[in-house]
Design an enzyme around this catalytic site. Sequence first.
Site, short mmCIF file in Angstrom:
data_model
loop_
_atom_site.label_atom_id
_atom_site.label_comp_id
_atom_site.label_asym_id
_atom_site.label_seq_id
_atom_site.Cartn_x
_atom_site.Cartn_y
_atom_site.Cartn_z
N HIS A 1 0.87 -1.18 0.00
CA HIS A 1 0.00 0.00 0.00
C HIS A 1 0.91 1.23 0.00
CE1 HIS A 1 -3.00 -2.87 2.03
NE2 HIS A 1 -3.37 -2.70 0.77
N GLU B 1 1.77 3.62 3.13
CA GLU B 1 2.23 3.06 4.40
C GLU B 1 3.75 3.22 4.49
OE1 GLU B 1 -1.54 -0.02 4.56
OE2 GLU B 1 0.47 -0.86 4.52
N HIS C 1 3.37 -3.56 6.89
CA HIS C 1 2.33 -2.57 6.61
C HIS C 1 2.15 -1.65 7.82
CE1 HIS C 1 0.33 -4.53 3.02
NE2 HIS C 1 1.14 -5.48 3.43
N GLU D 1 1.25 -5.55 10.75
CA GLU D 1 0.62 -4.24 10.87
C GLU D 1 1.32 -3.53 12.03
OE1 GLU D 1 -1.50 -3.00 8.84
OE2 GLU D 1 -2.41 -4.69 7.79
#
Length: 342
Positions: free
Chosen positions: A64, A67, A159, A222
């Site tokens: 992404h 990020e 991420h 994450e």
Amino acid sequence: MPAAALLDDFLAFTLAGDAPAERDGACAGGAVRWQWLGDGLLAFEPAATDAAARASVLVSAGVHGDETAPIELLSMLARDLVAGALPLACRLLVVLGNVPAMRAGERYLDDDLNRLFSGRHAQVPASREAPRAAQLEAAASAFFGAAPAGSARWHIDMHTAIRASVFEQFALLPHTGTPPTRAMVEWLGDARIAAVLLHTAKGNTYSHFTAEHCGALACTLELGKVRPFGQNDLTRFAPADRAVRKLVSGGRAEGGATLPRVFTVIDQITKQSDALELFVAADVANFTAFTRGTVLAQDGDYRYTVKHDEERIVFPNPTVKPGLRAGLLVVDTTRDTLAALV
């Protein structure tokens, strides 16, 4: 563009859209060989020839494009390898994922790249993300395909999240039909990852592709909140960064690290139409708990009601396109999962 610009600052070089004059060479005083494989793709390998037991590690960020913190960490990792400040004990492929979206400062241009793997990119041929998904699949397949027989294979896909989380840093493990490995869970503990989410169905993420098609121990990390380039407090990512560096350099994990809590997906909210209503706050944190009987979503005749004593919601997003996942529901399975580690 001279190769020195690529090696000095992989991120800046990639954002500039340049190609190096030389596509391979030596660095770290001759101890490491490097090869530029294309936009955002940089491979490293020790120059020594004792490759038989050498692990193959793919570390990725920027799937992404907005990020930024993991992207910055990965560029610093490459810089330290080049300078010889970090020893290299594995075959390594460093991947910056959605480069056009990184340049635009956007999550993606047309479609979420992390939903286009395992061939799904063929269903959206007009998408600007489709060729990149195919390129990343090919690069991973070639990289792991050249791995020494019987050697370890790892993929760490880093991420940051759009929303806050009860557990600020957590991991997602793709569904492979086998229990999680002790090696992966202990590595996540060493990275100070507080929670692990176990998928129970196949997906189209990058880490699912490398797990299923390349035989890698793969995870999606994450690591905090999305912020623009240059505005990240990278000290918040230090434990995960140290764990990645130990994996790459052959360092030992710290003993006695607390293992993460484990949650297993038991259902999902699928957006049927644009009439979907999610009955949670717009800023609800990932892993927020709800009790039995709570109605979480309604979309025409479809309704999602909590069925267990406690379920937690992860990645609630009512703005996705119809047919896509608008939220995951998970339950705590820590005791059973840790007891079954192999």
